[in-house]
Write a protein that holds these residues in place. Structure first.
Motif, mmCIF file in Angstrom:
data_model
loop_
_atom_site.group_PDB
_atom_site.id
_atom_site.type_symbol
_atom_site.label_atom_id
_atom_site.label_comp_id
_atom_site.label_asym_id
_atom_site.label_seq_id
_atom_site.Cartn_x
_atom_site.Cartn_y
_atom_site.Cartn_z
ATOM 1 N N GLU A 285 0.829 -1.198 0.000
ATOM 2 C CA GLU A 285 0.000 0.000 0.000
ATOM 3 C C GLU A 285 0.865 1.250 0.000
ATOM 4 N N ARG A 286 0.380 2.292 -0.648
ATOM 5 C CA ARG A 286 1.145 3.541 -0.757
ATOM 6 C C ARG A 286 1.040 4.377 0.516
ATOM 7 N N TRP A 287 2.163 4.998 0.870
ATOM 8 C CA TRP A 287 2.234 5.978 1.960
ATOM 9 C C TRP A 287 2.013 7.362 1.364
ATOM 10 N N TRP A 288 1.165 8.164 2.041
ATOM 11 C CA TRP A 288 0.820 9.492 1.531
ATOM 12 C C TRP A 288 1.063 10.560 2.607
ATOM 13 N N PRO A 289 1.301 11.779 2.174
ATOM 14 C CA PRO A 289 1.303 12.884 3.138
ATOM 15 C C PRO A 289 -0.087 13.059 3.749
ATOM 16 N N VAL A 290 -0.133 13.630 4.945
ATOM 17 C CA VAL A 290 -1.397 13.878 5.608
ATOM 18 C C VAL A 290 -2.280 14.737 4.699
ATOM 19 N N GLY A 291 -3.556 14.387 4.620
ATOM 20 C CA GLY A 291 -4.492 15.093 3.752
ATOM 21 C C GLY A 291 -4.595 14.514 2.361
ATOM 22 N N HIS A 292 -3.720 13.558 2.033
ATOM 23 C CA HIS A 292 -3.727 12.973 0.691
ATOM 24 C C HIS A 292 -3.969 11.476 0.693
ATOM 25 N N GLY A 293 -4.042 10.869 1.847
ATOM 26 C CA GLY A 293 -4.241 9.436 1.944
ATOM 27 C C GLY A 293 -3.706 8.918 3.267
ATOM 28 N N GLY A 294 -3.588 7.601 3.369
ATOM 29 C CA GLY A 294 -3.144 6.983 4.603
ATOM 30 C C GLY A 294 -1.640 6.884 4.712
ATOM 31 N N GLN A 295 -1.188 6.369 5.844
ATOM 32 C CA GLN A 295 0.236 6.230 6.110
ATOM 33 C C GLN A 295 0.569 4.789 6.493
ATOM 34 N N PRO A 296 0.264 3.814 5.620
ATOM 35 C CA PRO A 296 0.631 2.422 5.938
ATOM 36 C C PRO A 296 2.146 2.275 5.975
ATOM 37 N N ARG A 297 2.616 1.519 6.955
ATOM 38 C CA ARG A 297 4.064 1.334 7.091
ATOM 39 C C ARG A 297 4.386 -0.148 7.252
ATOM 40 N N TYR A 298 5.625 -0.495 6.893
ATOM 41 C CA TYR A 298 6.069 -1.875 6.889
ATOM 42 C C TYR A 298 7.338 -1.995 7.721
ATOM 43 N N VAL A 299 7.382 -3.018 8.566
ATOM 44 C CA VAL A 299 8.543 -3.270 9.412
ATOM 45 C C VAL A 299 9.481 -4.229 8.681
ATOM 46 N N VAL A 300 10.697 -3.771 8.460
ATOM 47 C CA VAL A 300 11.715 -4.575 7.778
ATOM 48 C C VAL A 300 12.709 -5.048 8.834
ATOM 49 N N ASP A 301 12.725 -6.354 9.063
ATOM 50 C CA ASP A 301 13.607 -6.969 10.063
ATOM 51 C C ASP A 301 14.854 -7.493 9.349
ATOM 52 N N VAL A 302 16.023 -7.000 9.758
ATOM 53 C CA VAL A 302 17.290 -7.372 9.131
ATOM 54 C C VAL A 302 18.129 -8.114 10.164
ATOM 55 N N ARG A 303 18.585 -9.319 9.793
ATOM 56 C CA ARG A 303 19.361 -10.128 10.733
ATOM 57 C C ARG A 303 20.637 -10.649 10.078
ATOM 58 N N LEU A 304 21.702 -10.638 10.863
ATOM 59 C CA LEU A 304 22.970 -11.230 10.458
ATOM 60 C C LEU A 304 23.127 -12.543 11.212
ATOM 61 N N HIS A 305 23.271 -13.641 10.453
ATOM 62 C CA HIS A 305 23.329 -14.973 11.046
ATOM 63 C C HIS A 305 24.751 -15.515 10.981
ATOM 64 N N GLY A 306 25.115 -16.258 12.018
ATOM 65 C CA GLY A 306 26.414 -16.909 12.053
ATOM 66 C C GLY A 306 26.262 -18.380 11.729
ATOM 67 N N ASP A 307 26.794 -19.234 12.597
ATOM 68 C CA ASP A 307 26.697 -20.663 12.354
ATOM 69 C C ASP A 307 25.252 -21.122 12.553
ATOM 70 N N GLY A 308 24.743 -21.797 11.570
ATOM 71 C CA GLY A 308 23.370 -22.266 11.645
ATOM 72 C C GLY A 308 22.404 -21.090 11.659
ATOM 73 N N PRO A 309 21.313 -21.234 12.434
ATOM 74 C CA PRO A 309 20.301 -20.175 12.453
ATOM 75 C C PRO A 309 20.587 -19.076 13.457
ATOM 76 N N HIS A 310 21.711 -19.155 14.163
ATOM 77 C CA HIS A 310 21.940 -18.249 15.277
ATOM 78 C C HIS A 310 22.181 -16.825 14.786
ATOM 79 N N THR A 311 21.565 -15.864 15.469
ATOM 80 C CA THR A 311 21.643 -14.451 15.097
ATOM 81 C C THR A 311 22.833 -13.787 15.775
ATOM 82 N N LEU A 312 23.687 -13.182 14.953
ATOM 83 C CA LEU A 312 24.799 -12.398 15.477
ATOM 84 C C LEU A 312 24.358 -10.986 15.846
ATOM 85 N N ASP A 313 23.538 -10.404 15.001
ATOM 86 C CA ASP A 313 23.103 -9.011 15.204
ATOM 87 C C ASP A 313 21.799 -8.824 14.447
#
Length: 872
Positions: A286-314
């Protein structure tokens, strides 16, 4: 198994002492602690001023002339110290991280220098694994006097032009911290943003750049990651640890509207060297709009750095919005436009300039940002420009702008001065810019990065070339470094070298081209001359007025209080500010004799000046496609250009902005030697209707009338010529023109004479009150023509007025110099009533449930109008 990164805040146990400098004798003992301790506990994040206030060692710097009384603080070297316990935990690296140091500091850990810092506008990270000791560790941050350091650096770099005495251009610190024409000089020092110990192994996310790009019904998310390795060998691929040999990878997952309740869309990529890039396609976005022109839907982007196997470094995350943005600067027949286009829709910018909300910025938390930004939205604003003499605001500020749909225009922090390009400033500026571009670029609200405030203009027009005599002044930053960094790190964010700026090499403040600052009206001309200008985009203009009455009498204790009394002059920072206030008032009103009426007159003139200009600029859309008022907010109680004062109270100017920027407006404007009604529709629906245009006498008699059908397209204007018999007065001093939309009541007014030259009579008003959700409904009915009616409800003592023991209309219900301030406010104001009309004001107030007393609201100190400034 690889250990995940751990973060430990180091905010406890800090102590503060004065290390050197002119400490007053009365405070010497309290502030002269030695290395084993000091008498003053310190709060981190914080600053010296807030610690001294908490210890009751200094008075409030915002009251009376305490500014000069406390100037010594900026001349002192201050030292913060704490201890913390540490034990080895198996991690390979341990970093000391400062999110912000204000400003010039030497950091010692266990007596060893680990960092020399000299930039308020960036963070610092230091590897301290070889310095930490098992058990107790001592951390010391020794700040140099910002005033003495800036002066010394100015000698090194050479003098450069600026509008104020102290060389703020020689230090990477908030320029207005040294004082401005609206701001107190505080010269702060302190650990002003969080500090922590980060422990990690193998690798960490040094940088994550996230770009959300719409594509049809969906969109793509691109994530570029920079990796820092715990050892040099690991980054080079030689002698790599087992975890590195097993190919660390980066994963990205997204959550947000339209993605369903199942598994989150995700993608991953292997790390090569110190880089990784992940691209994720979303079928729906969905598009994000300035106030008065539409809604402000937002998306959370989760970024992970993995080491050995599934383990998260950061791990980190960004909250993004899908929208496109560009500024149309394609030359046309009348010059060069500066038109914001979001999601392919031209946006009329209804903007305001932003300064730090407190001269001690550490006191501004998320709740305060939210109050201020919601006040901006309530005033029908859609853009906030973060001005280049302040700070890069905290994440809370930009996150709230994203949430509310308030567009942000971010200046790089250079303002009104020639800046050296030599080392060490040159490298500091690059480090600062890199960090801030990366930090801010993922915010959907960010629509412009700008190189500086007024420096291009200053170089051309303010005598800088002769003064500089060949010295550097900042051109490298604005024309080379910043555009290069934006192209490298945030190609999706537009950049402009300065404000004002003309895109094709014309004079930077050329009216037909790009952005313009209009200050001749305030400095030298009447505000009626705004009509002489048709800029393409106004990035700064404004008019002064005092703060709310209760704010003023709280902060200035002069007796008698006059416009020129000592405390009033301290709280008026503009050059010849009171002279300009008087000169700007006289074409419209006479100068009142008593202080409280003077206060009202100056507030009203400020509101009328800016509303007049905004209605004019808006009437010329799409030739003019934006106006950014100077300024939204104040950083302390002061006479200034702000719409919201230093105690967070709305001034009449706020009502003027709200009215001029309403979604649908009518204004009467001069056109082609006559008058026209301009109908503005800033909504997504067509606006058809009938406009009733009348010439009236002040007693309400109709002297001439026409009805004209109209239709305004979405986000457009329509101009309706006004017939000559309506536009021509019989008696200019006692007649006006009204242009009213018949069905919905939007109305524009035109008075043929200024109030002082008119026959306005004393207002005849009746007031009724009734309980309402959230406060008291106040109905004010006019028995005659009443111009610019306002309720200055900050003067009300709500606690007394809601107390049954206080009788109707008793003087105890109003604020004076000795009483506490009220807690009432209204978003309604600057209402003009024709004879017989009624206006409704919703007064919101604290206290127990109850209704405010009508007699107190009707008091002439509270119920103000332009009539009071004209009629005898």
């Amino acid at each position: 198994m690889t250990l995940p990164l751990s973060r430990r805040d180091l905010h406890d146990g800090w102590r503060l002492r004065a290390a050197a400098g002119p400490v007053p004798a009365a405070l010497a003992d309290a502030l002269s602690g030695d290395a084993t301790g000091a008498a003053v506990p310190a709060t981190v994040p914080g600053c010296v001023h807030t610690d001294l206030l908490a210890a009751d060692l200094i008075p409030d710097p915002y009251l009376d002339d305490h500014e000069s009384l406390l100037a010594w603080i900026g001349q002192v070297d201050w030292t913060y110290e704490t201890t913390f316990d540490w034990r080895p935990d198996g991690h390979e690296r341990h970093d000391l991280v400062f999110d912000g140091l204000d400003t010039v500091a030497t950091v010692r850990l266990n007596g060893r220098v680990v960092l020399e810092a000299a930039n308020q506008h960036r963070s610092y990270r230091v590897d301290v694994r070889d310095v930490l000791a098992e058990g107790e560790n001592t951390l010391e941050v020794a700040f140099r006097s910002p005033v003495r350091y800036a002066n010394a650096q100015s000698l090194e770099f050479g003098a450069r032009p600026r509008p104020y005495p102290l060389p703020y251009e020689a230090i990477r610190k908030s320029a207005c911290n040294f004082g401005w024409d609206w701001g107190i000089a505080t010269y702060t020092s302190g650990i002003w943003r969080p500090v922590r110990l980060e422990s990690w192994s193998t690798a960490r996310l040094a940088e994550a750049r996230v770009v959300a790009t719409p594509d049809g019904d969906g969109g793509t998310i691109d994530v570029d990651v920079t990796i820092e390795w715990a050892t040099d060998a690991a980054s080079a691929g030689a002698g790599a640890t087992d975890a590195v040999a097993r190919a660390p990878f980066v994963s990205v997952a997204v959550a947000g509207p339209g993605l369903g309740d199942g598994p989150l869309p995700s993608a991953m990529d292997d790390v090569e060297g110190d880089r990784a890039r992940v691209t994720l396609a979303l079928p729906k976005a969905e598009r994000w709009w300035p106030v008065g022109h539409g809604g402000q839907p937002r998306y959370v982007v989760d970024v992970r750095l993995h080491g050995d196997g599934p383990h998260t470094l950061d791990a980190t995350h960004r909250v993004v919005g899908f929208r496109t943005v560009r500024w149309d600067t394609e030359p046309d027949a009348e010059g060069t436009p500066f038109t914001l286009v979001v999601n392919d829709r031209p946006i009329f910018v209804k903007g305001v300039n932003w300064i730090p909300d407190d001269a001690l910025p550490v006191r501004v938390d998320r709740a305060r940002y939210e109050r201020r930004l919601r006040q901006a939205v309530a005033a029908n604003l859609n853009l906030v420009r973060v001005w280049g003499g302040g700070i890069y605001e905290s994440e809370d500020f930009y996150d709230l702008c994203d949430e509310l749909g308030l567009l942000t225009w971010q200046d790089f922090l250079f303002a009104c001065a020639a800046y050296p390009e030599e080392e060490p400033l040159r490298s500091e500026v690059e480090a600062e810019a890199r960090e801030q571009i990366v930090r801010l670029a993922s915010h959907p609200s960010l629509v412009l990065l700008t190189g500086n405030n007024e420096n291009l203009w200053g170089y051309e027009d303010w005598g800088w070339k002769q003064y500089l005599d060949g010295k550097t002044w900042g051109a490298y930053y604005y024309h080379d470094l910043f555009p290069r960094l934006v192209a490298e790190l945030a190609t999706h964010v537009p950049y402009s070298p300065g404000s004002p700026f003309s895109p094709n090499g014309e004079h930077p403040n050329a009216e037909p081209h790009g952005t313009m600052h209009l200050w001749e009206q305030w400095n030298r001309q009447d505000w009626l001359t705004y009509h002489d200008h048709r800029p393409r985009f106004v990035a700064e203009f404004g008019w002064q007025g005092p703060p709310a009455w209760s704010t003023l009498v709280r902060s200035v204790s002069d007796d008698p209080l006059t416009p020129e009394s000592p405390g009033m002059i301290v709280h008026q920072k503009a050059m010849e500010g009171n002279v300009k206030l008087t000169n700007g008032l006289l074409p419209h009103f006479r100068v009142p004799a008593d202080m409280e009426t003077w206060h009202w007159a100056m507030q009203l003139n400020q509101a009328n000046a800016v509303r007049f200009a905004l209605e004019h600029f808006r009437s010329w859309a799409p030739h003019t496609m934006g106006a950014v008022v100077w300024q939204l907010n104040d950083c302390w109680p002061v006479t200034s250009w702000a719409a919201i004062d230093g105690d967070e109270r709305l001034k009449p100017l706020w009502h003027g902005i709200r009215a001029a920027f309403a979604p649908r407006v009518v204004s009467v404007q001069p056109r082609d030697g006559g008058l026209a009604a301009v109908i503005g529709n800033d909504t997504d629906a067509p606006w058809p209707g009938e406009l009733v245009v009348r010439r009236l006498s002040f007693d309400g008699a109709v002297l001439a009338e026409r009805s004209v059908p109209f239709e305004v397209e979405p986000y457009g204007n329509a101009t309706v010529a006004i017939a000559a018999d309506i536009a021509t007065p019989g008696d200019a001093s006692a007649e006006l023109v009204t242009a009213t939309v018949a069905a919905s009541g939007e109305r524009g007014l035109w008075f043929f004479a200024e109030p002082r030259d008119s026959r306005l009579e004393s207002a005849r008003l009746s007031v009724e009150t009734a309980p309402a959700d959230g406060g008291t409904a106040v109905l004010v009915t006019a028995g005659n023509l009443v111009r610019d009616l306002c309720l200055l409800v900050d003067k009300l003592r709500v606690d007394k007025l809601l107390d049954p023991a206080v009788g109707s209309g008793e003087s105890g219900g109003l604020v004076d110099k000795s009483t506490a301030v009220g807690e009432a406010y209204t978003e309604d104001g600057l209402v003009t009533l024709l004879p017989g009309e009624t206006a409704r004001f919703l007064v919101r107030h604290g206290g127990d449930a109850g209704t405010l007393d009508a007699a107190a609201l009707a008091d002439q100190r509270v119920l103000r109008s332009a009539n009071q400034l004209v009629a005898g």
